[in-house]
Design a protein around this motif. Sequence first.
Motif, PDB file in Angstrom:
ATOM      1  N   PHE A  22       8.122  16.167  42.818  1.00 44.95           N
ATOM      2  CA  PHE A  22       8.920  14.813  43.231  1.00 44.95           C
ATOM      3  C   PHE A  22       8.412  13.569  42.579  1.00 44.95           C
ATOM      4  CE2 PHE A  22       9.779  17.640  47.054  1.00 44.95           C
ATOM      5  CZ  PHE A  22      11.921  17.645  46.146  1.00 44.95           C
ATOM      6  N   TYR A  29      15.726  11.301  40.728  1.00 45.99           N
ATOM      7  CA  TYR A  29      16.369  12.208  42.364  1.00 45.99           C
ATOM      8  C   TYR A  29      17.419  11.882  42.606  1.00 45.99           C
ATOM      9  CZ  TYR A  29      16.541  13.856  47.177  1.00 45.99           C
ATOM     10  OH  TYR A  29      16.502  15.377  47.698  1.00 45.99           O
ATOM     11  N   ARG A  45      24.591  14.377  55.201  1.00 42.65           N
ATOM     12  CA  ARG A  45      23.894  13.630  56.088  1.00 42.65           C
ATOM     13  C   ARG A  45      24.678  12.856  57.196  1.00 42.65           C
ATOM     14  NH1 ARG A  45      22.247  12.493  51.005  1.00 42.65           N
ATOM     15  NH2 ARG A  45      20.492  13.241  50.248  1.00 42.65           N
ATOM     16  N   ALA A  64       9.610  13.165  55.522  1.00 37.02           N
ATOM     17  CA  ALA A  64      10.451  13.719  54.123  1.00 37.02           C
ATOM     18  C   ALA A  64      11.503  12.733  53.610  1.00 37.02           C
ATOM     19  CB  ALA A  64      10.776  15.250  53.756  1.00 37.02           C
ATOM     20  N   THR A  65      11.026  11.525  53.899  1.00 35.86           N
ATOM     21  CA  THR A  65      12.303  11.080  53.536  1.00 35.86           C
ATOM     22  C   THR A  65      12.609  10.770  52.183  1.00 35.86           C
ATOM     23  OG1 THR A  65      13.035   8.808  54.579  1.00 35.86           O
ATOM     24  CG2 THR A  65      11.074   8.615  53.737  1.00 35.86           C
ATOM     25  N   ASP A  87       6.646   9.695  54.122  1.00 29.74           N
ATOM     26  CA  ASP A  87       7.008  11.288  53.032  1.00 29.74           C
ATOM     27  C   ASP A  87       5.266  11.270  51.789  1.00 29.74           C
ATOM     28  OD1 ASP A  87       9.369  12.359  51.476  1.00 29.74           O
ATOM     29  OD2 ASP A  87       7.580  12.459  50.132  1.00 29.74           O
ATOM     30  N   SER A  89       5.416  11.483  48.610  1.00 24.00           N
ATOM     31  CA  SER A  89       4.790  11.502  47.564  1.00 24.00           C
ATOM     32  C   SER A  89       5.086  10.204  47.759  1.00 24.00           C
ATOM     33  CB  SER A  89       6.520  12.361  46.431  1.00 24.00           C
ATOM     34  OG  SER A  89       6.838  11.413  45.622  1.00 24.00           O
ATOM     35  N   GLY A 114       3.664   9.806  54.550  1.00 25.08           N
ATOM     36  CA  GLY A 114       2.630  10.079  55.675  1.00 25.08           C
ATOM     37  C   GLY A 114       2.855  12.033  55.396  1.00 25.08           C
ATOM     38  N   ASP A 115       2.541  12.395  55.738  1.00 26.42           N
ATOM     39  CA  ASP A 115       2.061  14.214  55.746  1.00 26.42           C
ATOM     40  C   ASP A 115       2.689  15.011  56.825  1.00 26.42           C
ATOM     41  OD1 ASP A 115       1.973  17.098  55.574  1.00 26.42           O
ATOM     42  OD2 ASP A 115       0.185  16.998  55.258  1.00 26.42           O
ATOM     43  N   SER A 116       3.866  15.327  57.526  1.00 26.45           N
ATOM     44  CA  SER A 116       4.817  15.845  58.560  1.00 26.45           C
ATOM     45  C   SER A 116       3.663  17.256  59.245  1.00 26.45           C
ATOM     46  CB  SER A 116       5.497  16.993  57.757  1.00 26.45           C
ATOM     47  OG  SER A 116       4.686  17.826  56.787  1.00 26.45           O
ATOM     48  N   ALA A 132      15.392  16.053  56.201  1.00 20.63           N
ATOM     49  CA  ALA A 132      16.544  16.674  55.385  1.00 20.63           C
ATOM     50  C   ALA A 132      15.618  17.133  54.200  1.00 20.63           C
ATOM     51  CB  ALA A 132      17.831  15.339  54.946  1.00 20.63           C
ATOM     52  N   PHE A 133      16.519  18.612  53.995  1.00 19.15           N
ATOM     53  CA  PHE A 133      16.087  18.844  52.612  1.00 19.15           C
ATOM     54  C   PHE A 133      14.543  18.880  52.507  1.00 19.15           C
ATOM     55  CE2 PHE A 133      19.769  16.939  52.227  1.00 19.15           C
ATOM     56  CZ  PHE A 133      20.734  18.575  52.021  1.00 19.15           C
TER      57      PHE A 133
HETATM   58  C1  LIG Z   1      14.312  17.171  48.320  1.00 17.81           C
HETATM   59  S1  LIG Z   1      13.581  15.620  49.225  1.00 17.81           S
HETATM   60  C2  LIG Z   1      14.505  15.217  50.176  1.00 17.81           C
HETATM   61  C3  LIG Z   1      14.399  13.925  50.032  1.00 17.81           C
HETATM   62  C4  LIG Z   1      15.261  13.154  51.351  1.00 17.81           C
HETATM   63  N1  LIG Z   1      15.257  13.294  52.466  1.00 17.81           N
HETATM   64  C5  LIG Z   1      16.682  12.971  51.188  1.00 17.81           C
HETATM   65  O1  LIG Z   1      17.936  13.942  51.979  1.00 17.81           O
HETATM   66  O2  LIG Z   1      17.738  12.925  49.624  1.00 17.81           O
HETATM   67  C6  LIG Z   1      12.449  16.015  50.390  1.00 17.81           C
HETATM   68  C7  LIG Z   1      11.596  15.377  50.350  1.00 17.81           C
HETATM   69  O3  LIG Z   1      10.123  16.131  50.941  1.00 17.81           O
HETATM   70  C8  LIG Z   1       8.843  15.686  51.026  1.00 17.81           C
HETATM   71  N2  LIG Z   1       8.066  16.518  51.516  1.00 17.81           N
HETATM   72  C9  LIG Z   1       7.392  17.430  51.283  1.00 17.81           C
HETATM   73  N3  LIG Z   1       6.243  17.729  51.731  1.00 17.81           N
HETATM   74  C10 LIG Z   1       6.636  16.791  52.654  1.00 17.81           C
HETATM   75  C11 LIG Z   1       5.579  16.609  53.517  1.00 17.81           C
HETATM   76  N4  LIG Z   1       4.042  17.963  54.057  1.00 17.81           N
HETATM   77  N5  LIG Z   1       5.044  15.910  54.690  1.00 17.81           N
HETATM   78  C12 LIG Z   1       6.249  14.565  54.226  1.00 17.81           C
HETATM   79  N6  LIG Z   1       7.161  14.938  53.192  1.00 17.81           N
HETATM   80  C13 LIG Z   1       7.308  15.904  52.713  1.00 17.81           C
HETATM   81  C14 LIG Z   1       8.323  15.381  49.341  1.00 17.81           C
HETATM   82  O4  LIG Z   1       7.827  14.785  49.100  1.00 17.81           O
HETATM   83  C15 LIG Z   1      10.056  15.039  49.331  1.00 17.81           C
HETATM   84  O5  LIG Z   1      10.494  13.489  48.424  1.00 17.81           O
END
Ligand SMILES: C[S@@+](CC[C@H](N)C(=O)[O-])C[C@H]1O[C@@H](n2cnc3c(N)ncnc32)[C@H](O)[C@@H]1O
Length: 243
Positions: A22, A29, A45, A64-65, A87, A89, A114-116, A132-133
């Motif tokens: 990412f 993106y 959304r 994962a914003t 997020d 990234s 931050g990590d989920s 989302a995604f």
């Molecule tokens: C496809 S993007 C979606 C971004 C946004 N939510 C959207 O709707 O456009 C997925 C995001 O999930 C983040 N991500 C993946 N694993 C994650 C985790 N363990 N904790 C937080 N973020 C995470 C990635 O870094 C990426 O920015």
Amino acid sequence: MAATVTPYNTEESKKAQVASMFDNIAHRYDFLNQLLSLGIHKGWRRKATQKLAALQPKKVLDVATGTGDFAIEINKQLKPEHITGVDISEGMLSHGRIKINEKGLAQKITLTHGDSENLPFAEASFDAVTVAFGVRNFETLDKGLSGMYRVLRQGGMLVVLEFSRPRKFPVKQLYSFYFLKMLPFIGKLFSKDARAYTYLPESVNAFPDGEQFLERMRKAGYTDVTCQSLTFGIASIYTGIKK
Ligand SMILES: C[S@@+](CC[C@H](N)C(=O)[O-])C[C@H]1O[C@@H](n2cnc3c(N)ncnc32)[C@H](O)[C@@H]1O
């Protein structure tokens, strides 16, 4: 259970690979989201946000914003007091911060690392948690789901928007052609990351969608779980409550 699908198939953890991927595509993106989904992602959304309308949450966590699009939509529709976006990234977050500043939303939406699976918030800190995604990219889905459960208050709601696999003819066939052939080609052309847009269909394919995902939500503690299929099953909205 399907084997773990990672962006670059290296020795690094899935989390590290996802964060690098990412970071690599962050500059393209938003543009590619719009192009590759033909703008449909915005409506998805919007629909996912409507799931929170009755709850009227004051404090929202968007996990994962990425570049913050879901947080921005939630702010527009529901006007909560504050939205925190996390997020892994930094690249995605810094593009998101620019967008949020340009929209004059810096007081309402804070984007932070931050990590989920290890959320840096106290128990019961949020009225609603959204993703989302993102869940498809988690290294350990169950850990992510229970981490988000922990930070929700009692009566709070989780809303997850994620790709799913259409099952019916002819959408299934058209979707396969688009997702497996066209999308990787266009993605590579614009993002310069050859793997990112082949990882996308692979990760959707490996993801436990529909009833399987609802089962994982129940296992993490959520009740009253629901699944709404969108656009012939290409995406789904899942909701669950912390009782
Ligand atoms: C496809 S993007 C979606 C971004 C946004 N939510 C959207 O709707 O456009 C997925 C995001 O999930 C983040 N991500 C993946 N694993 C994650 C985790 N363990 N904790 C937080 N973020 C995470 C990635 O870094 C990426 O920015």
